[in-house]
Motif scaffolding. Sequence first.
Motif, PDB file in Angstrom:
ATOM      1  N   GLU A  92       0.849  -1.192   0.000  1.00 43.80           N
ATOM      2  CA  GLU A  92       0.000   0.000   0.000  1.00 43.80           C
ATOM      3  C   GLU A  92       0.885   1.241   0.000  1.00 43.80           C
ATOM      4  O   GLU A  92       2.064   1.177   0.337  1.00 43.80           O
ATOM      5  CB  GLU A  92      -0.928   0.020   1.216  1.00 43.80           C
ATOM      6  N   TYR A  93       0.253   2.331  -0.379  1.00 43.85           N
ATOM      7  CA  TYR A  93       0.971   3.606  -0.314  1.00 43.85           C
ATOM      8  C   TYR A  93      -0.037   4.694   0.030  1.00 43.85           C
ATOM      9  O   TYR A  93      -1.242   4.551  -0.176  1.00 43.85           O
ATOM     10  CB  TYR A  93       1.664   3.915  -1.651  1.00 43.85           C
ATOM     11  N   ARG A 130       4.279   7.739   1.738  1.00 42.35           N
ATOM     12  CA  ARG A 130       4.532   6.530   2.528  1.00 42.35           C
ATOM     13  C   ARG A 130       4.331   5.311   1.640  1.00 42.35           C
ATOM     14  O   ARG A 130       3.267   5.128   1.055  1.00 42.35           O
ATOM     15  CB  ARG A 130       3.580   6.485   3.727  1.00 42.35           C
ATOM     16  N   ARG A 169       4.648   1.144   1.664  1.00 44.29           N
ATOM     17  CA  ARG A 169       4.831  -0.081   2.448  1.00 44.29           C
ATOM     18  C   ARG A 169       4.786  -1.271   1.506  1.00 44.29           C
ATOM     19  O   ARG A 169       3.896  -1.371   0.649  1.00 44.29           O
ATOM     20  CB  ARG A 169       3.738  -0.226   3.512  1.00 44.29           C
ATOM     21  N   SER A 204       9.811  -6.945   4.930  1.00 45.32           N
ATOM     22  CA  SER A 204       8.774  -5.921   4.943  1.00 45.32           C
ATOM     23  C   SER A 204       9.348  -4.600   5.438  1.00 45.32           C
ATOM     24  O   SER A 204      10.108  -4.569   6.420  1.00 45.32           O
ATOM     25  CB  SER A 204       7.613  -6.360   5.845  1.00 45.32           C
ATOM     26  N   LYS A 205       8.985  -3.533   4.771  1.00 47.30           N
ATOM     27  CA  LYS A 205       9.571  -2.235   5.078  1.00 47.30           C
ATOM     28  C   LYS A 205       8.602  -1.135   4.691  1.00 47.30           C
ATOM     29  O   LYS A 205       7.856  -1.254   3.716  1.00 47.30           O
ATOM     30  CB  LYS A 205      10.887  -2.067   4.305  1.00 47.30           C
ATOM     31  N   THR A 206       8.595  -0.063   5.463  1.00 45.34           N
ATOM     32  CA  THR A 206       7.814   1.129   5.128  1.00 45.34           C
ATOM     33  C   THR A 206       8.756   2.293   4.906  1.00 45.34           C
ATOM     34  O   THR A 206       9.521   2.666   5.804  1.00 45.34           O
ATOM     35  CB  THR A 206       6.830   1.480   6.250  1.00 45.34           C
ATOM     36  N   GLN A 245       9.452   6.298   4.014  1.00 46.72           N
ATOM     37  CA  GLN A 245       8.877   7.638   4.071  1.00 46.72           C
ATOM     38  C   GLN A 245       9.695   8.533   3.150  1.00 46.72           C
ATOM     39  O   GLN A 245      10.819   8.896   3.482  1.00 46.72           O
ATOM     40  CB  GLN A 245       8.913   8.178   5.511  1.00 46.72           C
TER      41      GLN A 245
END
Length: 403
Positions: free
Chosen positions: A336-337, A345, A347, A367-369, A371
Amino acid sequence: MAEKRIIRFEKWILKVVISYAVFIGIGWLLGRIPAEKIGLSEDMFFDLRMFFMLFGPIYLTLIVKIVLTILAVIKHKEKDTAEQNRGVLLAVTAILMLANLSNAQTMADLSSGLIESKGLKSLNRSKRYNLKGKRFLNVFLPIAFYMLILEILTLLVCIVTFAPLSNAASNAFIFTIALTALLLLLIPLILTFISGFKGDKAEHEEKRKMEKLDAVSSGNLVLETDPIRRKQYLWLPKLLVLLVCPVVLLLSFFVLFLTKNYHDYFVILLLRQPFMALAGTAFLSVIPLLLYWANCSGTSLVQRVYLSENRLCYTGYSGSMDERVEFAFVLLRLEEYSVGKRSIRIRGIFTRKTKDAYGTHQKNAFSKTLQLPRTFPEEQERILLDFLRNAAVNHASFDQRVQ
């Protein structure tokens, strides 16, 4: 060449002989003056004459050299003293490191940390000085060295002639000599470190420029920060640090100062409590806000996105020189963003590749988000959002087929 050196040496010997002959003659004439007329004892006056004849040519030479150095700067004909003294800086650094190895506690404190771990590497790697710094060193190094010799000679003369010296005079001499020696060591080292930092930064910027050219030639789109949008992006953290915190702190202290003599009133006590909390919050939040400002400034400056048809790679770095860590996140699958007012953002599942002074490291499928500060030009940001939108649609259709 040998004949020229012999001729120069003979001229130097002749100058020395003439200089000492002149000063010995002046000293002999001074001996005809009674010591009582100038308020000195016979022994003091004799010592002064001996030192005048012994150190007079040296004093004159040093003073003339200082004047000539200043005149050379005015005429823009100074010698390249900065590069000639690089070996001295390396030797001093090596001495400090040797003192640490020999457990000399006082010197060890000076040689620890930056000088040991990074200083020698910086000195060796630095190939050039900043032009202004080099011109400054060309003046500072010889003048400071000549002044140090003059101070030491003057101390020797005063100790022998006017012994014992008063505490004030002794402390003044010690402070002056120590300060000159410390400046003679620290200022060239600091400028050399700055030179190494700037040289390394220029090399790294050139490397990033070549990476961009290679990516463009391969058909990738390179997204970089726009200076105008970055300035707008940094406005909020700068405002918080430079305006909001000081204003809140001063206002709170002002209210607390006005109400300091009214502790008997319950209403005043209630009024003081929130202002005390505001003052504490403003004081304690300065460091976190400074870190936030530094993070926003650094991230927005170094971030870069490489876009191809089916690939997004987010790159940047932190630190400098031996502490620089370069990173690259490659998007494998977008989950998602979202688009905020200050950042985008993202993810999903990424691979990460980091490179530092110790080598290259890889981490696969985690898994990473991310910014991403919204500092890209509007056209590039629109392209990035279109890419994310398409990636989200493709991911949704893939999930539907799997179900």
